[in-house]
Motif scaffolding. Sequence first.
Motif, PDB file in Angstrom:
ATOM      1  N   TRP A  66       0.840  -1.197   0.000  1.00  0.00           N
ATOM      2  CA  TRP A  66       0.000   0.000   0.000  1.00  0.00           C
ATOM      3  C   TRP A  66       0.879   1.253   0.000  1.00  0.00           C
ATOM      4  N   VAL A  67       1.911   1.276   0.851  1.00  0.00           N
ATOM      5  CA  VAL A  67       2.805   2.430   0.936  1.00  0.00           C
ATOM      6  C   VAL A  67       3.457   2.688  -0.416  1.00  0.00           C
ATOM      7  N   GLU A  68       3.937   1.624  -1.053  1.00  0.00           N
ATOM      8  CA  GLU A  68       4.595   1.772  -2.351  1.00  0.00           C
ATOM      9  C   GLU A  68       3.637   2.361  -3.387  1.00  0.00           C
ATOM     10  N   HIS A  69       2.430   1.819  -3.459  1.00  0.00           N
ATOM     11  CA  HIS A  69       1.467   2.322  -4.442  1.00  0.00           C
ATOM     12  C   HIS A  69       1.104   3.780  -4.173  1.00  0.00           C
ATOM     13  N   LEU A  70       0.739   4.083  -2.943  1.00  0.00           N
ATOM     14  CA  LEU A  70       0.294   5.443  -2.616  1.00  0.00           C
ATOM     15  C   LEU A  70       1.405   6.469  -2.736  1.00  0.00           C
ATOM     16  N   GLY A  71       2.653   6.034  -2.652  1.00  0.00           N
ATOM     17  CA  GLY A  71       3.793   6.939  -2.751  1.00  0.00           C
ATOM     18  C   GLY A  71       4.239   7.247  -4.159  1.00  0.00           C
ATOM     19  N   ARG A  72       3.618   6.605  -5.163  1.00  0.00           N
ATOM     20  CA  ARG A  72       3.989   6.896  -6.547  1.00  0.00           C
ATOM     21  C   ARG A  72       3.591   8.325  -6.901  1.00  0.00           C
ATOM     22  N   PRO A  73       4.453   9.046  -7.630  1.00  0.00           N
ATOM     23  CA  PRO A  73       4.127  10.424  -8.010  1.00  0.00           C
ATOM     24  C   PRO A  73       2.803  10.498  -8.775  1.00  0.00           C
ATOM     25  N   GLY A  74       1.937  11.384  -8.299  1.00  0.00           N
ATOM     26  CA  GLY A  74       0.669  11.629  -8.971  1.00  0.00           C
ATOM     27  C   GLY A  74      -0.486  10.781  -8.498  1.00  0.00           C
ATOM     28  N   VAL A  75      -0.242   9.709  -7.759  1.00  0.00           N
ATOM     29  CA  VAL A  75      -1.358   8.933  -7.216  1.00  0.00           C
ATOM     30  C   VAL A  75      -2.016   9.802  -6.148  1.00  0.00           C
ATOM     31  N   GLU A  76      -3.288  10.070  -6.332  1.00  0.00           N
ATOM     32  CA  GLU A  76      -4.013  10.932  -5.392  1.00  0.00           C
ATOM     33  C   GLU A  76      -5.320  10.282  -4.972  1.00  0.00           C
ATOM     34  N   THR A  77      -5.690  10.541  -3.725  1.00  0.00           N
ATOM     35  CA  THR A  77      -6.967  10.106  -3.181  1.00  0.00           C
ATOM     36  C   THR A  77      -7.747  11.345  -2.785  1.00  0.00           C
ATOM     37  N   TRP A  78      -8.939  11.498  -3.348  1.00  0.00           N
ATOM     38  CA  TRP A  78      -9.832  12.604  -3.033  1.00  0.00           C
ATOM     39  C   TRP A  78     -11.030  12.021  -2.292  1.00  0.00           C
ATOM     40  N   VAL A  79     -11.339  12.584  -1.137  1.00  0.00           N
ATOM     41  CA  VAL A  79     -12.346  12.023  -0.241  1.00  0.00           C
ATOM     42  C   VAL A  79     -13.516  12.978  -0.099  1.00  0.00           C
ATOM     43  N   ALA A  80     -14.725  12.429  -0.241  1.00  0.00           N
ATOM     44  CA  ALA A  80     -15.939  13.199   0.025  1.00  0.00           C
ATOM     45  C   ALA A  80     -16.304  13.006   1.490  1.00  0.00           C
ATOM     46  N   TYR A  81     -16.680  14.101   2.132  1.00  0.00           N
ATOM     47  CA  TYR A  81     -17.097  14.071   3.534  1.00  0.00           C
ATOM     48  C   TYR A  81     -18.506  14.632   3.636  1.00  0.00           C
ATOM     49  N   ASP A  82     -19.312  14.008   4.448  1.00  0.00           N
ATOM     50  CA  ASP A  82     -20.645  14.518   4.767  1.00  0.00           C
ATOM     51  C   ASP A  82     -20.621  14.886   6.245  1.00  0.00           C
ATOM     52  N   ARG A  83     -20.619  16.164   6.527  1.00  0.00           N
ATOM     53  CA  ARG A  83     -20.551  16.683   7.898  1.00  0.00           C
ATOM     54  C   ARG A  83     -19.380  16.077   8.672  1.00  0.00           C
ATOM     55  N   GLY A  84     -18.233  15.963   7.989  1.00  0.00           N
ATOM     56  CA  GLY A  84     -17.017  15.488   8.628  1.00  0.00           C
ATOM     57  C   GLY A  84     -16.791  13.991   8.585  1.00  0.00           C
ATOM     58  N   THR A  85     -17.761  13.237   8.101  1.00  0.00           N
ATOM     59  CA  THR A  85     -17.642  11.779   8.033  1.00  0.00           C
ATOM     60  C   THR A  85     -17.273  11.366   6.612  1.00  0.00           C
ATOM     61  N   PRO A  86     -16.241  10.507   6.440  1.00  0.00           N
ATOM     62  CA  PRO A  86     -15.910  10.042   5.088  1.00  0.00           C
ATOM     63  C   PRO A  86     -17.119   9.352   4.445  1.00  0.00           C
ATOM     64  N   ALA A  87     -17.463   9.815   3.243  1.00  0.00           N
ATOM     65  CA  ALA A  87     -18.623   9.285   2.537  1.00  0.00           C
ATOM     66  C   ALA A  87     -18.228   8.482   1.300  1.00  0.00           C
ATOM     67  N   GLY A  88     -17.039   8.718   0.758  1.00  0.00           N
ATOM     68  CA  GLY A  88     -16.593   8.017  -0.440  1.00  0.00           C
ATOM     69  C   GLY A  88     -15.276   8.596  -0.904  1.00  0.00           C
ATOM     70  N   TYR A  89     -14.771   8.015  -1.984  1.00  0.00           N
ATOM     71  CA  TYR A  89     -13.484   8.495  -2.483  1.00  0.00           C
ATOM     72  C   TYR A  89     -13.305   8.191  -3.957  1.00  0.00           C
ATOM     73  N   VAL A  90     -12.308   8.872  -4.518  1.00  0.00           N
ATOM     74  CA  VAL A  90     -11.872   8.632  -5.887  1.00  0.00           C
ATOM     75  C   VAL A  90     -10.346   8.588  -5.845  1.00  0.00           C
ATOM     76  N   GLU A  91      -9.780   7.580  -6.498  1.00  0.00           N
ATOM     77  CA  GLU A  91      -8.321   7.452  -6.549  1.00  0.00           C
ATOM     78  C   GLU A  91      -7.850   7.610  -7.977  1.00  0.00           C
ATOM     79  N   LEU A  92      -6.864   8.498  -8.173  1.00  0.00           N
ATOM     80  CA  LEU A  92      -6.297   8.783  -9.485  1.00  0.00           C
ATOM     81  C   LEU A  92      -4.948   8.103  -9.615  1.00  0.00           C
ATOM     82  N   ASP A  93      -4.687   7.523 -10.772  1.00  0.00           N
ATOM     83  CA  ASP A  93      -3.412   6.838 -11.027  1.00  0.00           C
ATOM     84  C   ASP A  93      -2.906   7.257 -12.407  1.00  0.00           C
ATOM     85  N   PRO A  94      -1.949   8.204 -12.461  1.00  0.00           N
ATOM     86  CA  PRO A  94      -1.442   8.675 -13.752  1.00  0.00           C
ATOM     87  C   PRO A  94      -0.419   7.721 -14.347  1.00  0.00           C
ATOM     88  N   GLN A  95      -0.373   7.707 -15.665  1.00  0.00           N
ATOM     89  CA  GLN A  95       0.622   6.947 -16.409  1.00  0.00           C
ATOM     90  C   GLN A  95       1.593   7.945 -17.050  1.00  0.00           C
TER      91      GLN A  95
END
Length: 187
Positions: A66-95
């Motif tokens: 997990w650390v290796e994958h998340l540490g790759r340049p450009g890999v980003e996780t964007w999290v939606a919050y509903d009143r401070g609670t994580p509601a979902g996410y989107v993960e980007l993986d550039p080539q």
Amino acid sequence: MSTITLTTWSLEMTSPQDLVPAAVPGPETTVARAEVPSPEFSRFLYASVGGDIHWTDRLSLTRAEWVEHLGRPGVETWVAYDRGTPAGYVELDPQPDGVVEIVYFGLLPDFRGRGIGGHLLSVGTARAWDLARRWPDLAPTRRVWLHTCSQDGPTAMDNYLRRGFKLFKTETEEKQPTPTPGPWPGA
């Protein structure tokens, strides 16, 4: 044991102008980038969002993987919050060639059907298009793509199409049915 037919659809966007943003569901919903790579948080999101829709490929990853994958340049996780609670996410993986894959996108079950998914996909897609601004060593984004399948949520495909993604490939395969692991795999 009988098999099931799994259909996988691949969709793409070839211009940032193709994005049709969804309405913001309200001031109580925010989307923020998880700027500090956290394998525990990412695994929580993955298992919680995908537990009822057959996401299993990352459950066996070690913390180091997990650390290796998340540490790759450009890999980003964007999290939606509903009143401070994580509601979902989107993960980007550039080539390296300017293609960005939305590798994971979804909402925790209790947050589905409330307009959060369209907004989260809009933000995630926009961030895929401007990824090189945050990661100057990356090529400018020239294409954003993703795939969904017949085991994903019932509104996933419609959301992708409404945001401006276009279908470019459909594949079907026969596979053995598997139980969903739920939000607490192994518990």
